[in-house]
Design a protein around this motif. Structure first.
Motif, PDB file in Angstrom:
ATOM      1  N   LEU A 293       0.954  -1.334   0.009  1.00 36.56           N
ATOM      2  CA  LEU A 293       0.193  -0.100   0.069  1.00 36.56           C
ATOM      3  C   LEU A 293       1.076   1.222   0.064  1.00 36.56           C
ATOM      4  CD1 LEU A 293      -2.693  -1.067   2.726  1.00 36.56           C
ATOM      5  CD2 LEU A 293      -2.774  -1.071   0.122  1.00 36.56           C
ATOM      6  N   GLY A 294       1.920   1.181   0.175  1.00 34.10           N
ATOM      7  CA  GLY A 294       2.851   2.216   0.457  1.00 34.10           C
ATOM      8  C   GLY A 294       2.803   3.305   1.496  1.00 34.10           C
ATOM      9  N   VAL A 295       2.285   2.732   2.610  1.00 29.20           N
ATOM     10  CA  VAL A 295       1.997   3.582   3.702  1.00 29.20           C
ATOM     11  C   VAL A 295       2.579   2.848   5.106  1.00 29.20           C
ATOM     12  CG1 VAL A 295       0.098   4.885   2.789  1.00 29.20           C
ATOM     13  CG2 VAL A 295      -0.243   2.719   4.180  1.00 29.20           C
ATOM     14  N   VAL A 296       2.822   3.476   6.118  1.00 29.12           N
ATOM     15  CA  VAL A 296       3.062   2.877   7.433  1.00 29.12           C
ATOM     16  C   VAL A 296       1.640   2.465   8.100  1.00 29.12           C
ATOM     17  CG1 VAL A 296       4.317   3.300   9.724  1.00 29.12           C
ATOM     18  CG2 VAL A 296       5.240   4.186   7.446  1.00 29.12           C
ATOM     19  N   LEU A 297       1.802   1.286   8.580  1.00 33.73           N
ATOM     20  CA  LEU A 297       0.338   0.968   9.331  1.00 33.73           C
ATOM     21  C   LEU A 297       0.312   0.762  10.857  1.00 33.73           C
ATOM     22  CD1 LEU A 297      -0.706  -1.897   6.787  1.00 33.73           C
ATOM     23  CD2 LEU A 297      -1.597   0.511   6.927  1.00 33.73           C
ATOM     24  N   LEU A 298       1.682   0.574  11.402  1.00 31.98           N
ATOM     25  CA  LEU A 298       1.918   0.403  12.846  1.00 31.98           C
ATOM     26  C   LEU A 298       2.861   1.261  13.376  1.00 31.98           C
ATOM     27  CD1 LEU A 298       1.292  -3.641  13.019  1.00 31.98           C
ATOM     28  CD2 LEU A 298      -0.410  -1.817  13.415  1.00 31.98           C
ATOM     29  N   GLU A 299       3.040   1.643  14.428  1.00 32.03           N
ATOM     30  CA  GLU A 299       3.962   2.257  15.073  1.00 32.03           C
ATOM     31  C   GLU A 299       4.055   1.706  16.404  1.00 32.03           C
ATOM     32  OE1 GLU A 299       3.342   6.330  14.620  1.00 32.03           O
ATOM     33  OE2 GLU A 299       1.394   6.359  16.011  1.00 32.03           O
ATOM     34  N   PRO A 300       5.343   1.638  16.988  1.00 31.72           N
ATOM     35  CA  PRO A 300       5.460   1.129  18.492  1.00 31.72           C
ATOM     36  C   PRO A 300       5.228   2.212  19.467  1.00 31.72           C
ATOM     37  CG  PRO A 300       7.538   1.600  17.464  1.00 31.72           C
ATOM     38  CD  PRO A 300       6.721   1.834  16.409  1.00 31.72           C
ATOM     39  N   VAL A 301       4.423   1.496  20.232  1.00 29.44           N
ATOM     40  CA  VAL A 301       4.164   2.400  21.840  1.00 29.44           C
ATOM     41  C   VAL A 301       4.399   1.437  22.890  1.00 29.44           C
ATOM     42  CG1 VAL A 301       2.260   3.482  22.973  1.00 29.44           C
ATOM     43  CG2 VAL A 301       2.460   3.665  20.539  1.00 29.44           C
ATOM     44  N   GLY A 302       5.586   1.601  23.586  1.00 33.78           N
ATOM     45  CA  GLY A 302       5.828   0.985  24.773  1.00 33.78           C
ATOM     46  C   GLY A 302       6.284  -0.457  24.175  1.00 33.78           C
ATOM     47  N   ARG A 303       5.499  -1.379  24.931  1.00 29.74           N
ATOM     48  CA  ARG A 303       5.622  -2.943  24.560  1.00 29.74           C
ATOM     49  C   ARG A 303       4.517  -3.331  23.458  1.00 29.74           C
ATOM     50  NH1 ARG A 303       6.458  -5.925  30.187  1.00 29.74           N
ATOM     51  NH2 ARG A 303       8.623  -4.930  30.921  1.00 29.74           N
ATOM     52  N   GLY A 304       3.662  -2.457  23.060  1.00 31.23           N
ATOM     53  CA  GLY A 304       2.656  -2.605  22.235  1.00 31.23           C
ATOM     54  C   GLY A 304       2.894  -1.889  20.990  1.00 31.23           C
ATOM     55  N   VAL A 305       1.937  -1.686  20.087  1.00 33.72           N
ATOM     56  CA  VAL A 305       1.824  -0.863  18.638  1.00 33.72           C
ATOM     57  C   VAL A 305       0.564  -0.242  18.818  1.00 33.72           C
ATOM     58  CG1 VAL A 305       3.337  -2.605  17.456  1.00 33.72           C
ATOM     59  CG2 VAL A 305       0.717  -3.026  17.550  1.00 33.72           C
ATOM     60  N   ARG A 306       0.560   0.758  18.172  1.00 34.81           N
ATOM     61  CA  ARG A 306      -0.789   1.408  17.875  1.00 34.81           C
ATOM     62  C   ARG A 306      -0.871   1.637  16.165  1.00 34.81           C
ATOM     63  NH1 ARG A 306       0.765   7.251  20.626  1.00 34.81           N
ATOM     64  NH2 ARG A 306       2.158   8.062  19.146  1.00 34.81           N
ATOM     65  N   LEU A 307      -2.220   1.917  15.714  1.00 33.64           N
ATOM     66  CA  LEU A 307      -2.161   2.230  14.318  1.00 33.64           C
ATOM     67  C   LEU A 307      -2.149   3.598  13.915  1.00 33.64           C
ATOM     68  CD1 LEU A 307      -3.740  -0.752  14.614  1.00 33.64           C
ATOM     69  CD2 LEU A 307      -5.667   0.115  13.268  1.00 33.64           C
ATOM     70  N   THR A 308      -1.537   3.561  12.799  1.00 31.00           N
ATOM     71  CA  THR A 308      -1.472   4.957  12.142  1.00 31.00           C
ATOM     72  C   THR A 308      -2.721   5.365  11.642  1.00 31.00           C
ATOM     73  OG1 THR A 308      -0.889   4.276   9.989  1.00 31.00           O
ATOM     74  CG2 THR A 308       0.857   4.350  11.617  1.00 31.00           C
ATOM     75  N   ALA A 309      -2.808   6.695  11.201  1.00 28.36           N
ATOM     76  CA  ALA A 309      -3.931   7.336  10.854  1.00 28.36           C
ATOM     77  C   ALA A 309      -4.336   6.700   9.571  1.00 28.36           C
ATOM     78  CB  ALA A 309      -3.706   8.961  10.336  1.00 28.36           C
ATOM     79  N   ALA A 310      -3.184   6.050   8.602  1.00 31.81           N
ATOM     80  CA  ALA A 310      -3.571   5.400   7.445  1.00 31.81           C
ATOM     81  C   ALA A 310      -4.224   4.058   7.592  1.00 31.81           C
ATOM     82  CB  ALA A 310      -2.019   5.242   6.682  1.00 31.81           C
ATOM     83  N   ALA A 311      -3.735   3.635   8.632  1.00 34.14           N
ATOM     84  CA  ALA A 311      -4.193   2.106   9.081  1.00 34.14           C
ATOM     85  C   ALA A 311      -5.545   2.280   9.521  1.00 34.14           C
ATOM     86  CB  ALA A 311      -3.488   1.421  10.234  1.00 34.14           C
ATOM     87  N   ARG A 312      -5.833   3.378   9.965  1.00 31.15           N
ATOM     88  CA  ARG A 312      -7.362   3.488  10.576  1.00 31.15           C
ATOM     89  C   ARG A 312      -8.105   3.784   9.247  1.00 31.15           C
ATOM     90  NH1 ARG A 312      -7.718   3.263  15.858  1.00 31.15           N
ATOM     91  NH2 ARG A 312      -5.920   3.723  17.142  1.00 31.15           N
ATOM     92  N   SER A 313      -7.726   4.386   8.503  1.00 35.15           N
ATOM     93  CA  SER A 313      -8.603   4.867   7.350  1.00 35.15           C
ATOM     94  C   SER A 313      -8.604   3.700   6.534  1.00 35.15           C
ATOM     95  CB  SER A 313      -7.873   5.968   6.416  1.00 35.15           C
ATOM     96  OG  SER A 313      -8.395   6.081   5.244  1.00 35.15           O
TER      97      SER A 313
END
Length: 309
Positions: free
Chosen positions: A43-63
């Motif tokens: 897709l050419g976009v970043v979907l996940l970014e690390p947060v502490g021991r977990g991850v969170r979805l980027t704005a692109a992933a939520r879209s």
């Protein structure tokens, strides 16, 4: 026809870690990571970014998930439309999952009706905690979930699912035979603020309900014992180790000498029971028949729920 990696992304959003999402999706964490990396590259976009021991979805992933929900719901509707072109009786497989009380008091009766009215339909029931039931729906491992409304389930606004209320069930006070509340017509929950309580494992739906009920009555319950089975909880209550809240429909073992006392003074604790399906799927013949059967059973239970404890 919908990229299954979207379901994995949805599980990551729900559970916040790759490991938890992998368990839900029955994959290894490395497989989940690989799928998300491949999807991100395609897709050419970043979907996940690390947060502490977990991850969170980027704005692109939520879209992406928003579009995925629309596609998934439309595919479910397409399956319903295609079913209209098939003649004959309702057939195929219909899978239910339900929390313990509904798995005993509601769904088996619905299955009995379905077996009588649609003999070609294969039926399955799985007992599960409410939050896990939504994971099964999202993974297409179940078709109809009968669950308790708790803070741990997706909100009604979640476009991946459709939810409808089936009934509201009072919670009665459960005490031992020597408790001062025995023989009373009802009690106020606030009167039990100083009592030891029998709870369940923190995080489970019943634990959330008890804590919420007591908090609404103005106190935090002093949980003395944890029991996930009614048999264990009733055994402790019968022997004076604490009090508990018990749903009106819950069947307790007769060998334990307990008493139910209705809670009469506001706030009266209740639990809302809902049916949930994947968005767009409710018109599919088997699912429509299953929902109708569950509604009929719940309507017949109204007298029991409204009567004395």
């Amino acid at each position: 026809m919908i990229d299954r990696r979207l379901r994995v992304l949805r599980a990551i959003e729900q559970h916040r870690t790759v490991t938890a999402a992998a368990e839900v999706c029955r994959l290894t964490p490395s497989a989940v990571s690989h799928q998300m990396q491949a999807l991100s590259r395609e897709l050419g976009v970043v979907l996940l970014e690390p947060v502490g021991r977990g991850v969170r979805l980027t704005a692109a992933a939520r879209s992406l998930l928003e579009h995925g929900d629309v596609l998934a719901a439309q595919w479910e509707r397409a399956r319903a439309d295609l079913a209209a072109h098939r003649s004959g009786e309702v057939r195929g497989t219909l899978r239910f999952c339900a929390f313990s009380t509904a798995a005993a008091a509601v769904v088996p009766q619905a299955l009995q009706r379905l077996r009588r009215e649609h003999p070609a339909l294969r039926l399955h029931l799985r007992e599960n905690e409410p939050a896990r039931s939504f994971d099964l729906l999202a993974a297409e491992d179940t078709d109809i979930a009968v669950v308790v409304a708790t803070p741990s389930i997706p909100p009604v606004s979640d476009e991946a699912f459709e939810q409808e209320e089936l009934y509201s069930e009072p919670l009665d006070l459960l005490v031992g035979p020597e408790h001062p509340a025995v023989g009373r017509d009802d009690v106020a929950l606030s009167e039990l603020a100083g009592e030891p309580w029998i709870g369940s494992t923190p995080g489970r739906a019943y634990h959330q309900l008890v804590v919420l009920a007591c908090t609404s009555a103005g106190f935090a319950p002093q949980v003395a014992h944890y029991a996930d089975e009614w048999d264990t909880g009733a055994a402790l209550v019968a022997r004076g180790f604490g009090v508990a809240l018990v749903p009106r429909l819950a069947e307790l073992p007769a060998r334990h000498d307990t008493r139910r006392v209705p809670v009469g003074a506001p706030p009266v604790p209740i639990r809302r029971v809902i049916a949930a399906v994947r968005a767009g799927s409710r018109e599919q013949p088997a699912i429509a028949a299953g929902l109708a059967a569950v509604r009929e059973v719940c309507a017949a239970l109204s007298t029991t729920l409204e009567g004395p404890g």
